[in-house]
Design an enzyme around this catalytic site. Structure first.
Site, PDB file in Angstrom:
ATOM      1  N   ASP B 130      29.226 -22.932   6.303  1.00 23.07           N
ATOM      2  CA  ASP B 130      28.265 -23.788   7.012  1.00 23.07           C
ATOM      3  C   ASP B 130      28.713 -24.028   8.449  1.00 23.07           C
ATOM      4  OD1 ASP B 130      26.776 -23.861   4.793  1.00 23.07           O
ATOM      5  OD2 ASP B 130      27.389 -25.882   4.146  1.00 23.07           O
ATOM      6  N   CYS B 131      30.021 -24.216   8.612  1.00 21.92           N
ATOM      7  CA  CYS B 131      30.523 -24.497   9.967  1.00 21.92           C
ATOM      8  C   CYS B 131      30.796 -23.226  10.769  1.00 21.92           C
ATOM      9  CB  CYS B 131      31.744 -25.388   9.915  1.00 21.92           C
ATOM     10  SG  CYS B 131      32.975 -24.874   8.704  1.00 21.92           S
ATOM     11  N   TYR B 132      31.040 -22.110  10.063  1.00 22.74           N
ATOM     12  CA  TYR B 132      31.282 -20.815  10.732  1.00 22.74           C
ATOM     13  C   TYR B 132      30.366 -19.772  10.096  1.00 22.74           C
ATOM     14  CZ  TYR B 132      35.633 -22.758  12.653  1.00 22.74           C
ATOM     15  OH  TYR B 132      36.550 -23.506  13.314  1.00 22.74           O
TER      16      TYR B 132
END
Lengths: 132, 500
Positions: B130-132
Site C-alpha cells: 500500500d505504501c510502496y
C-alpha cells in the site's frame, strides 16, 4: 619468426608435422604444443625464408598456419604495475624496474598467452592468438 | 623519552611545521638516528597498500521513484545487489558476478564504472505494498544521481597474507592467480614495508574512528575487519568512505581467471609518532615480515605450509622451494602502494588531512575459527552395506560367478583363512577370466591391490579415493583389518540424490 599450427580433430592422429619436416627439410623449433580431443595447437619458430615452404607442406595436409608477428601488447591504462605476469612467463618478458614499474621486453615473447590469463586487470592481449 | 599528543601533532599540521615521511623513508631515518631521535624528528609516518580485496562493496541509496517501490531484488548492470533493508537501500558486493556476463563483469566493475562517471542500468522488482505500490522499476543512474554511495568494506588491508604455490600436476586458477604445476611459480600479496597494520602491529594508533586514505578520498576505520586474527598477525580492517570522492587511480576492478572478480582497493593509514616505540615499529622492513608459502594444489582449508619467506625474499623475484628456484609475482602493486603513502604524506604536509586517535582499539588476541559444520558431513558408516558377502581365495571362479549372480552385486571381496582381505573380484574380472579361458581359482584372477576405507572416514574423502583409483567399490575394514562392510559409488550417488 613464429608460426602457429592448428590441427583439427579429424587429422590430429596423423604425423603431419613430422611429414612436413621430412618433406621440406625445414626445421621447426617447437616452443609450445597442446593436444586434446578437440584439436592440436603448436607454436614454433621457423626461419623467414623457409616459411612459405613449410606452410605449403602443412596446409596441404589439412593444417591451418598462422603467422605470429605481433607479440604481447600491454594496455598501460589498465596495468597497475602489480607484476602478476612476471612469474608465469616462460621467457622472462616481464620484470620490475627499480621504481617498481613493469618493464616489458616484447622481443622475448613467444606468444603463449599465459600472461593474458594471469593478468587481473585485462591489461595484456595477444591479437594473433585470439581467434585463429 | 619523547611523548607527543595527537593534539600537538595536529597543531603542527595546522601551522605547516609537521614532519611527515612514508614508512619506507622511516626505515633509514630510524637506522640513522635511532628510535628516540627519530620520534623527536618525525611526527607522522604514512603507509599504503593497493591490492585485491574481495570483501569490499558499496551501500547505495538510489532515491525514491514515483510511485515509490520497496525493492526486494535489485540489479545494477545485471549484477545483483542486496536490498533486504529499507526501500531503496542496497549493498553491492565487489565479487558478485553479472547474471548475463558471468566472470567477465561484476560488482567491482559496476563500482569502477560509476567512479568513471558512467551510468548503470538499475532494475528492481517488488511485490508491491500500500505504501510502496510499484512492482517493477528500470532506470539509468550515475553516481551523481544517488543520494549516497558509501563504500563499506568488511575486510580490507590484511596485516600480511600467505603466499601461494602449487605442488599438484595441473595448473590451478585461484584468487592468487594462475599457479603453475610442480611449484612452477609463487604469488603473494601485501605491501610489506608499507603495510599499514605491519607498521603498527600493537594497534596503538590504528583503530575504530581512525581517519584514513581510502580510494583517493578521506575515509574512516569502522573497526576490526571480518576474520580479524590479531593473535597470528593477520589483523584486518573494516573501512568506509565516500565513493563519490574516490578515484579509479586507487579503485580498480579485477578478474581472476577461473576464480571470479575482485576489487583492487587503495588504502593509506597515517601513524602518528607519539613515542619512540611507535617510531621503532614504523621502521619495520620487508625483511622483517615473514609469511608462509602454502600449497594451493591441495583443495582444502588446511593447505600445507611448504616453507617461509620474507617480503624481501619474495620481492627479489625468486625463492627456493625444495631446492628449486621458483619465480615470484606480486599480485598487489607496490608502485601504487608507494604512491598512496606519498600522496597521504603530501595531504598531511599541506594541512589537508589531520590524524586521529582511535575511539576504540582493535581486538588484540583474536583468532579466526574454522566453520562448525552440522549438516552434510556423512561418514562411511552411515552409507555402507554391512551384509557383505565374501569368498575364499581358494574358491573356484565358477563359485564366484554364482555368488555374484545370486547376491546381485558387482564386488566380491576375497578373504584368506584368517579373514583378512587379500583381493577383490568383480563381474568384469570374471568375464575377463572366462574370455581368456581361465576357470581355476579366484586367487589367480582377483585384483590383489585392494583400495579400502574405514567406517569413520568422511564420504567426500572416500569419493575422491574412488575417483582417483578408478574403482567403484571399497571394502570397509575395522582396525584389525577385518572386513565389516563395503561402500560403492552407488551408495554415494544415493546419498547425493537424497540431499538435493
Amino acid at each position: 619468426m613464429k608460426v602457429k599450427i592448428n590441427i583439427s580433430s579429424e587429422i590430429v592422429t596423423k604425423p603431419i608435422l613430422a611429414e612436413s619436416i621430412v618433406e621440406t627439410g625445414v626445421l621447426l623449433n617447437v616452443s609450445q604444443a597442446h593436444f586434446d580431443r578437440s584439436h592440436g595447437e603448436v607454436v614454433a619458430d621457423v626461419l623467414e625464408e623457409h616459411f612459405e615452404k613449410i606452410r605449403h607442406a602443412l596446409v596441404s595436409r589439412g593444417a591451418v598456419v598462422t603467422r605470429l608477428d605481433t607479440p604481447i601488447e600491454l594496455n598501460e591504462d589498465e596495468c597497475v604495475d602489480c607484476g602478476a605476469c612476471i612469474s608465469v612467463c616462460p621467457t622472462k618478458v616481464f620484470s620490475m624496474d627499480k621504481d617498481y614499474s613493469l618493464l616489458v621486453d616484447t622481443s622475448k615473447c613467444i606468444q603463449c598467452g599465459t600472461c593474458v590469463e594471469m593478468c587481473p586487470h585485462n591489461a595484456l592481449a595477444l591479437i594473433n592468438n585470439k581467434h585463429a | 623519552m619523547v611523548k607527543k599528543t595527537i593534539h600537538e601533532i595536529n597543531a603542527k599540521i595546522r601551522d605547516g611545521s609537521v614532519n611527515v615521511v612514508t614508512a619506507e623513508e622511516m626505515v633509514d631515518i630510524v637506522a640513522e638516528l635511532g628510535p628516540e631521535d627519530a620520534s623527536r624528528e618525525v611526527d607522522v609516518v604514512t603507509t599504503g597498500t593497493f591490492g585485491a580485496m574481495c570483501s569490499s562493496g558499496v551501500w547505495f541509496n538510489f532515491g525514491h521513484s514515483e510511485p515509490p517501490i520497496k525493492m526486494q531484488k535489485v540489479w545494477m548492470n545485471d549484477v545483483e545487489a542486496y536490498t533486504g533493508v529499507a526501500a531503496v537501500d542496497a549493498f553491492l558486493g565487489a565479487a558478485q558476478l553479472s547474471e548475463s556476463m558471468g566472470m567477465e563483469y561484476g560488482g567491482a566493475h559496476v563500482i569502477e564504472d560509476l567512479i568513471r562517471g558512467k551510468s548503470v542500468e538499475l532494475h528492481a522488482v517488488s511485490h508491491g505494498t500500500d505504501c510502496y505500490p510499484r512492482k517493477v522499476l528500470d532506470t539509468s543512474l550515475a553516481l551523481a544521481d544517488m543520494n549516497q554511495a558509501i563504500m563499506v568494506n568488511p575486510r580490507n588491508a590484511y596485516q600480511k597474507y600467505n603466499a601461494a604455490t602449487n605442488g599438484s600436476r595441473q595448473t590451478v586458477q585461484t584468487y592468487m592467480g594462475s599457479l603453475l604445476p610442480n611449484f612452477g611459480n609463487v604469488t603473494y600479496s601485501g605491501a610489506g614495508v608499507l603495510s599499514p597494520l605491519s607498521n603498527d602491529p600493537d594497534y596503538r594508533t590504528i583503530g575504530t574512528g581512525s581517519r584514513i586514505f581510502l580510494g583517493g578520498a578521506q575515509g574512516y576505520i569502522v573497526g576490526q575487519g571480518t576474520q580479524h586474527a590479531s593473535a597470528d598477525q593477520f589483523g584486518t580492517l573494516m573501512v568506509q568512505g565516500d565513493l563519490k570522492k574516490m578515484s579509479t587511480d586507487y579503485i580498480r576492478a579485477a578478474n581472476f581467471t577461473g576464480y571470479g572478480i575482485s576489487l583492487y582497493v587503495g588504502i593509506g593509514i597515517p601513524i602518528p609518532v607519539l613515542d619512540e616505540e611507535i617510531a621503532q615499529a614504523t621502521a619495520v622492513t620487508d625483511a622483517d615480515i615473514t609469511i608462509n608459502i602454502l600449497d594451493y594444489g591441495v583443495p582444502s582449508r588446511d593447505r600445507p605450509v611448504l616453507c617461509q619467506a620474507s617480503y624481501a625474499e619474495l620481492r627479489s623475484g625468486c625463492i627456493e622451494i625444495n631446492g628449486k628456484d621458483v619465480a615470484t609475482s606480486s599480485l598487489s602493486s607496490f608502485k601504487t602502494a608507494r604512491r598512496i603513502a606519498a600522496e597521504l604524506r603530501d595531504w598531511i604536509s599541506r594541512g589537508e588531512f589531520f590524524v586521529s586517535m582511535p575511539v576504540e582499539n582493535l581486538p588484540a588476541d583474536s583468532s579466526a575459527k574454522a566453520m562448525k559444520e552440522t549438516g552434510g558431513v556423512s561418514l562411511v558408516s552411515e552409507i555402507m552395506s554391512t551384509n557383505v558377502v565374501t569368498i575364499d581365495k581358494d574358491a573356484s571362479v565358477y563359485k564366484a560367478a554364482k555368488i555374484i549372480m545370486e547376491a546381485e552385486f558387482n564386488h566380491l571381496p576375497v578373504v584368506s583363512g584368517d579373514n583378512l582381505v587379500v583381493g577383490i573380484v568383480t563381474a568384469w574380472d570374471i568375464s575377463k577370466a572366462v574370455s581368456q579361458g581361465k576357470f581355476d581359482l579366484v586367487e589367480d584372477m582377483m585384483t590383489r591391490k585392494v583400495i579400502t576405507a574405514k567406517a569413520d572416514e568422511r564420504v567426500d574423502v572416500v569419493a575422491r579415493r574412488l575417483d582417483r583409483h578408478g574403482v567403484s567399490a571399497l571394502p570397509v575394514l575395522n582396525n584389525e583389518d577385518h572386513i565389516i562392510g563395503i561402500v560403492t559409488s552407488d551408495d554415494i550417488s544415493k546419498l547425493f540424490a537424497r540431499r538435493h
